[in-house]
Design a protein around this motif. Structure first.
Motif, PDB file in Angstrom:
ATOM      1  N   UNK A 131       6.619   9.388   8.742  1.00  0.00           N
ATOM      2  CA  UNK A 131       6.721   8.395   7.803  1.00  0.00           C
ATOM      3  C   UNK A 131       7.147   6.787   8.077  1.00  0.00           C
ATOM      4  N   UNK A 132       6.534   6.262   7.495  1.00  0.00           N
ATOM      5  CA  UNK A 132       7.053   4.740   7.148  1.00  0.00           C
ATOM      6  C   UNK A 132       7.900   4.583   6.391  1.00  0.00           C
ATOM      7  N   UNK A 133       9.165   3.777   6.209  1.00  0.00           N
ATOM      8  CA  UNK A 133      10.445   3.780   5.247  1.00  0.00           C
ATOM      9  C   UNK A 133      10.473   2.210   5.089  1.00  0.00           C
ATOM     10  N   UNK A 134      11.305   2.175   4.289  1.00  0.00           N
ATOM     11  CA  UNK A 134      11.700   0.803   3.954  1.00  0.00           C
ATOM     12  C   UNK A 134      13.191   0.938   3.303  1.00  0.00           C
ATOM     13  N   UNK A 135      14.187   1.129   3.785  1.00  0.00           N
ATOM     14  CA  UNK A 135      15.206   0.551   4.006  1.00  0.00           C
ATOM     15  C   UNK A 135      16.038   0.104   2.328  1.00  0.00           C
ATOM     16  N   UNK A 136      16.239   0.888   1.688  1.00  0.00           N
ATOM     17  CA  UNK A 136      17.537   0.122   0.354  1.00  0.00           C
ATOM     18  C   UNK A 136      18.871   0.318   1.241  1.00  0.00           C
ATOM     19  N   UNK A 137      19.097   1.305   1.992  1.00  0.00           N
ATOM     20  CA  UNK A 137      20.721   1.305   2.730  1.00  0.00           C
ATOM     21  C   UNK A 137      20.498   1.044   3.912  1.00  0.00           C
ATOM     22  N   UNK A 138      21.075  -0.559   4.517  1.00  0.00           N
ATOM     23  CA  UNK A 138      20.640  -0.130   6.374  1.00  0.00           C
ATOM     24  C   UNK A 138      21.118   0.605   7.467  1.00  0.00           C
ATOM     25  N   UNK A 139      21.924   1.796   6.973  1.00  0.00           N
ATOM     26  CA  UNK A 139      23.314   2.544   7.719  1.00  0.00           C
ATOM     27  C   UNK A 139      21.730   3.941   7.400  1.00  0.00           C
ATOM     28  N   UNK A 140      20.793   3.354   7.193  1.00  0.00           N
ATOM     29  CA  UNK A 140      20.470   5.483   7.016  1.00  0.00           C
ATOM     30  C   UNK A 140      19.579   5.542   8.024  1.00  0.00           C
ATOM     31  N   UNK A 141      19.605   6.843   8.885  1.00  0.00           N
ATOM     32  CA  UNK A 141      18.979   7.216  10.317  1.00  0.00           C
ATOM     33  C   UNK A 141      17.811   8.055   9.708  1.00  0.00           C
ATOM     34  N   UNK A 142      17.463   7.925  11.419  1.00  0.00           N
ATOM     35  CA  UNK A 142      16.574   9.655  11.446  1.00  0.00           C
ATOM     36  C   UNK A 142      16.941  10.905  10.740  1.00  0.00           C
ATOM     37  N   UNK A 143      18.262  10.834  11.644  1.00  0.00           N
ATOM     38  CA  UNK A 143      18.899  12.187  11.746  1.00  0.00           C
ATOM     39  C   UNK A 143      19.257  12.069   9.953  1.00  0.00           C
ATOM     40  N   UNK A 144      19.370  11.036   8.880  1.00  0.00           N
ATOM     41  CA  UNK A 144      20.147  11.441   7.602  1.00  0.00           C
ATOM     42  C   UNK A 144      18.474  11.650   7.210  1.00  0.00           C
ATOM     43  N   UNK A 176      10.286  -3.705   7.190  1.00  0.00           N
ATOM     44  CA  UNK A 176      10.609  -4.382   5.657  1.00  0.00           C
ATOM     45  C   UNK A 176       9.731  -3.949   4.951  1.00  0.00           C
ATOM     46  N   UNK A 177       8.474  -3.599   4.914  1.00  0.00           N
ATOM     47  CA  UNK A 177       7.771  -3.820   3.735  1.00  0.00           C
ATOM     48  C   UNK A 177       6.667  -2.204   4.260  1.00  0.00           C
ATOM     49  N   UNK A 178       5.635  -2.106   2.855  1.00  0.00           N
ATOM     50  CA  UNK A 178       4.638  -0.973   3.569  1.00  0.00           C
ATOM     51  C   UNK A 178       3.466  -1.851   3.211  1.00  0.00           C
ATOM     52  N   UNK A 179       2.418  -2.007   3.924  1.00  0.00           N
ATOM     53  CA  UNK A 179       1.015  -2.212   3.640  1.00  0.00           C
ATOM     54  C   UNK A 179       0.347  -1.560   2.186  1.00  0.00           C
ATOM     55  N   UNK A 180       0.116  -2.773   0.982  1.00  0.00           N
ATOM     56  CA  UNK A 180      -0.616  -2.060   0.093  1.00  0.00           C
ATOM     57  C   UNK A 180      -2.633  -2.333  -0.370  1.00  0.00           C
ATOM     58  N   UNK A 181      -2.366  -1.935  -1.383  1.00  0.00           N
ATOM     59  CA  UNK A 181      -3.725  -2.322  -1.747  1.00  0.00           C
ATOM     60  C   UNK A 181      -4.225  -2.779  -2.582  1.00  0.00           C
ATOM     61  N   UNK A 182      -5.640  -4.160  -2.821  1.00  0.00           N
ATOM     62  CA  UNK A 182      -5.002  -4.523  -3.964  1.00  0.00           C
ATOM     63  C   UNK A 182      -4.644  -4.174  -5.270  1.00  0.00           C
ATOM     64  N   UNK A 183      -4.570  -3.367  -5.133  1.00  0.00           N
ATOM     65  CA  UNK A 183      -4.318  -2.810  -6.652  1.00  0.00           C
ATOM     66  C   UNK A 183      -2.464  -2.256  -6.961  1.00  0.00           C
ATOM     67  N   UNK A 184      -2.025  -2.183  -5.822  1.00  0.00           N
ATOM     68  CA  UNK A 184      -0.761  -2.125  -5.789  1.00  0.00           C
ATOM     69  C   UNK A 184      -0.482  -0.600  -4.812  1.00  0.00           C
TER      70      UNK A 184
END
Length: 544
Positions: free
Chosen positions: A482-495, A517-525
């Protein structure tokens, strides 16, 4: 016995005929990058469409020729949506987010003779000329103010051509199967493929979207298509709005998340259609900035390109009273396949069942037949558990690609379009896409849906975005990461592992979480899993 009906072809010009007479005072509004808005009514729009058709005729364009655009969402681009096809020519909307060599490929492959472009695209087109687009005989720049300096030749000003052209043009009648527009796929693998839309396909799709139970656009709507006009006709929404006489609001050049929100507030927009990522961006801006913009007019938000997370749909309803919903489509189907709404017989279903349906692709739209098949192309049951490849049949679904030899198919699928999507269909007809075939994860001989894991992760309050990809594994063939962008900086793998444990079998759980910090996206988002796998490989290489 034959029916005794007039043989009148389904042409886009029929929409314009009706709108000019019944809704001549409704508006087409475009945000200007210099500030303010350009606005005019459908009567003037119709006059300018005729001027454009005459202008293109003066440049030598005739029935069957291809005219290309490289442009943002604005009123001149909308004029091209009609000025080109009504004369029997074909509009090729070049995807400005493709790589330059892919853009050049599509122009050459489609055989475009004239290219209409926005002023900010001049440097890009000059590079395309260097790459080689020899079939393009003329360039027309759509701009305000002074004509930009360029070495493109021959080059014309859109407005100067329009000023010289007559507003008298009689729409010709021709076969409804004549090509109206070309859109190229976003090239996940290989060269982009050209999907050629007929007048018949676009008329049917537009009428269907306007129906109650579908998008339901009527003349009272103020609709803003955020999805780009250079891809799949902005999901056919501009045609639907024009056919219904609704006001159209266009986002103009280089729009940002705040621009969308400001336009909604300024013009009292009632509905938008956009990629899921845009819905997320607007939500994030509101939360991050704390700025108060009056978005009370916004009643509908159609989010597509990927399955929207439940948390996003719920946020818009809870925070703004906006009903956010989704559907399922593809370039090859003009583009809608399914549309999501709750059938009246299911209105009292338990909340979790209701959410499962609301986050699915929805129900096949009128005139669409759909089935799922196994590896031997045998049809699978609509039981909500059998997973198979989606196959489609409709009068607005492609039977092949431009200048590409048709792939051989089994006799079982004669007359059907076999997509690259894997889905289940429940007994009520709701289609849930589980993955693209290439993205489905096979672990220990069993299938894992990356989309199911992504949707679950994005319901976690501390997660902004998530993507799950399969990586090679010595024992299990593939395992999910899983590749993840956080909303809460405290979120962990265990959570996140604890959060998923109650929802999935243990062998489904990702082996690893990588925070970005961001996920790769195609030209259409859309989430770009091809780039994600490359990024993952680089990250792992860097750690060795």
């Amino acid at each position: 016995m034959e029916g005794l009906m007039l043989d009148v072809p389904l042409l886009l010009s029929s929409f314009l005929w009706r709108t000019e007479r019944l809704f001549h005072d409704k508006r087409i509004i475009t945000r200007l990058s210099t500030g303010g808005y350009h606005s005019y009514d459908y009567r003037e729009f119709g006059q300018r469409v005729r001027r454009l058709a005459n202008s293109l005729g003066a440049l030598g364009i005739t029935h069957g020729d291809v005219v290309a655009t490289l442009a943002w969402n604005h009123y001149r681009h909308l004029e091209c949506y009609y000025g080109v096809p009504v004369m029997g020519a074909t509009l090729h909307t070049v995807n400005m987010r493709l790589f330059e060599d892919q853009q050049a490929y599509t122009l050459n492959h489609a055989g475009a003779r004239v290219l209409l472009l926005d002023a900010d695209q001049v440097p890009a087109v000059e590079r395309l000329v260097e790459i080689g687009i020899p079939k393009v005989e003329a360039f027309v720049i759509m701009h305000d103010g002074t004509m930009p300096v360029t070495n493109l030749s021959p080059v014309y000003s859109y407005e100067q051509l329009m000023a010289r052209a007559s507003s008298e043009f009689e729409f010709p009648t021709f076969d409804e199967n004549t090509a109206a527009a070309i859109c190229y796929t976003s090239a996940a693998t290989g060269d982009p493929k050209g999907v050629v839309y007929s007048h018949r396909a676009l008329v049917l799709q537009s009428l269907i979207l306007g129906m109650n139970g579908m998008l339901g656009v009527d003349e009272s709507a103020v609709w803003m298509p955020i999805s780009p006009m250079f891809h799949a006709n902005a999901w056919c929404v501009p045609h639907t709005c024009l056919a219904q006489g609704a006001d159209i609001v266009l986002t103009g050049e280089h729009p940002l998340d705040r621009d969308y929100l400001q336009i909604i507030a300024d013009k009292r927009v009632t509905g938008v259609n956009a990629a899921v990522t845009v819905g997320q961006m607007m939500r994030d801006y509101i939360e991050r900035s704390g700025e108060h913009l009056d978005l009370s007019s916004l009643k509908l938000m159609w989010l597509g390109a990927q399955a929207p997370p439940r948390g996003l749909l719920d946020w818009w309803m809870t925070t703004n009273g906006t009903r956010a919903f989704t559907g399922y489509g593809m370039t090859e189907s003009s583009p809608q396949v399914c549309f999501n709404f709750t059938k009246s017989t299911l209105a009292d279903a338990p909340i979790e069942e209701d959410w499962a349906r609301r986050t699915s692709g929805g129900l096949p739209i009128p005139l669409m037949q759909i089935k799922i098949v196994d590896e031997d192309d045998d049809e699978l049951p609509w039981d909500g558990t059998s997973i198979g490849t989606v196959c489609l049949r409709a009068p607005y679904t492609a039977r092949g690609y431009l200048n590409v030899e048709a792939e051989s198919t089994s006799t079982k699928l004669a007359g059907w379009f076999k997509s690259g999507d894997v889905a289940v269909i429940d007994p009520d007809g709701y289609v849930t896409v589980k993955d693209r075939i290439r993205d489905h994860i096979k672990s220990g001989g069993e299938w894992i849906s990356s989309i199911d894991l992504e949707n679950a992760l994005m319901t976690h309050p501390g997660v902004r975005e998530a993507m799950v990809v399969g990586v090679p594994h010595e024992k299990w063939q593939e395992r999910p990461v899983a590749l993840v962008v956080k909303r809460d900086p405290e979120v962990s793998t265990a959570d996140l592992t604890r959060y998923l444990t109650d929802r999935f079998a243990k062998w489904w759980l990702p082996d690893e979480y990588i925070f970005l910090d961001e996920l790769p996206k195609t030209s259409m988002g859309k989430l770009d899993k091809k780039r994600a796998r490359a990024t993952l490989g680089q990250l792992r290489a860097g750690s060795t």
